[in-house]
Design an enzyme around this catalytic site. Structure first.
Site, PDB file in Angstrom:
ATOM      1  N   ASP A  77       0.900  -1.214  -0.015  1.00 16.96           N
ATOM      2  CA  ASP A  77      -0.029   0.100  -0.019  1.00 16.96           C
ATOM      3  C   ASP A  77       1.041   1.180   0.005  1.00 16.96           C
ATOM      4  O   ASP A  77       0.367   2.215  -0.033  1.00 16.96           O
ATOM      5  CB  ASP A  77      -1.156  -0.066   1.110  1.00 16.96           C
ATOM      6  N   HIS A  78       2.120   1.378   0.151  1.00 11.59           N
ATOM      7  CA  HIS A  78       3.051   2.294   0.052  1.00 11.59           C
ATOM      8  C   HIS A  78       4.147   2.617  -1.326  1.00 11.59           C
ATOM      9  O   HIS A  78       4.517   3.485  -1.365  1.00 11.59           O
ATOM     10  CB  HIS A  78       4.104   2.181   1.001  1.00 11.59           C
TER      11      HIS A  78
HETATM   12 ZN   LIG Z   1       0.705   0.803   5.434  1.00  8.53          ZN
HETATM   13 ZN   LIG Z   2       3.287  -1.149   6.456  1.00  2.00          ZN
END
Ligand SMILES: [Zn+2]
Ligand SMILES: [Zn+2]
Length: 310
Positions: free
Chosen positions: A64-65
């Site tokens: 998610d990054h």
């Molecule tokens: Zn995260």
């Molecule tokens: Zn993380």
């Protein structure tokens, strides 16, 4: 001017209201991107963040990054970009980002330099030798896998110049004023010398903006954020899930507030909130404010200005 725009504020997965992690910091016309979750390029278009950036900073490599870097680099290539790009991330960056960049493209038509960072490192210069007026400090966070956070620290500024006092001391307006302001002693036409003391005030601090990425509350963040003008701390969970926060390497809103308080920060913005707070994160704000009053929670598209303290 220094401002931060939140491009994605949801933990782990996107929701209708919030995209996954990304944050744009704009300072004196320069744009820096921190994290680049899936869909970040569309959030940049939507919220008016320039694609003319040359550095992206990653705190760790949970999906998610960073998945958004694949599409963003592809788009920049299609736009005919030639300027080099630097990607910063902790151990593993070269392998993971290197693989991501090879997905779905024959070749990236501009140079991409991947730099592995470690806590304690100070990123002083950009590729073209800019960044004369601030540094980026890399600090350790507690999220497993050598995760890091970033602190943008401006250099001190010269003291405030008092034109009345300069005139009273007989220094004519012009180049001599500039010399005094730079801390130099000046010689006058009548043979006298005048020092800056009393005419130029004490040097003034620059601003400090700290971005934690995912982390447990920890001493390294407290140290990095001492006196921060703006602390952006993750707050994935509320108090009722504090055990889960501990088990998964995240923080509660209250824990983030405790870090802000211990660091004597001026302002705290919570981000990276669990999907259950997607529509309303007021509960998180309430829990945090019991510890640290100057707390707000980010939402996608929100811009926070960071003025000089004086
Ligand atoms: Zn995260
Ligand atoms: Zn993380």
């Amino acid at each position: 001017m220094l401002a931060v725009t939140f491009l994605g504020t949801s933990a782990a997965r996107p929701t209708v209201e919030r995209n996954v992690s990304a944050l744009a910091l704009v300072r004196e016309g320069e744009t820096l991107l921190f994290e680049c979750g899936e869909g970040t390029q569309r959030q940049m278009l939507r919220y008016g963040v320039s694609f003319a950036l040359s550095e992206i900073f990653f705190t760790h490599f949970h999906a998610d990054h960073f998945l958004g870097v694949i599409g963003l680099i592809r788009t920049l290539g299609l736009q005919g970009r030639e300027e080099a790009m630097q990607l910063f991330g902790p151990h593993g960056a070269k392998k993971l980002l290197g693989q991501a960049l090879q997905l779905g493209v024959e070749r990236v038509p501009f140079p991409v330099d991947i730099v592995e960072v470690h806590p304690g490192m100070v990123l002083r210069e950009t590729r073209d030798g800019q960044r004369a007026t601030y540094q980026i400090h890399v600090f350790a966070t507690e999220h497993g896998g050598g995760s890091v956070g970033y602190a943008l620290r401006e250099h001190e500024r010269p003291g405030r110049f008092d034109p009345e006092k300069a005139r009273a001391a007989g220094v004519p307006e012009g180049p001599l004023w500039g010399k005094l302001q730079r801390g130099e002693t000046v010689g006058l036409a009548d043979g006298r010398t005048v020092t800056p003391e009393g005419i130029v005030g004490p040097r003034r601090p620059g601003r400090l903006v700290v971005f934690t990425g995912d982390t447990r509350p920890c001493a390294a963040v407290v140290d990095a954020a001492q006196g921060a003008d703006l602390l952006i701390h993750e707050a994935t969970f509320g108090e009722e899930e504090k055990d889960r926060a501990r088990e998964t390497g995240h923080s509660t809103a209250r824990e983030a507030a405790q870090v802000a308080l211990a660091a004597n920060a001026k302002r705290l913005v919570l981000s990276h909130v669990s999907a259950r707070y997607s529509i309303s994160a007021e509960e998180l704000v309430k829990e945090a404010r019991e510890v640290f009053r100057e707390t707000t929670v980010a939402k996608d598209g929100m811009t926070v200005q960071v003025p000089y303290p004086d």
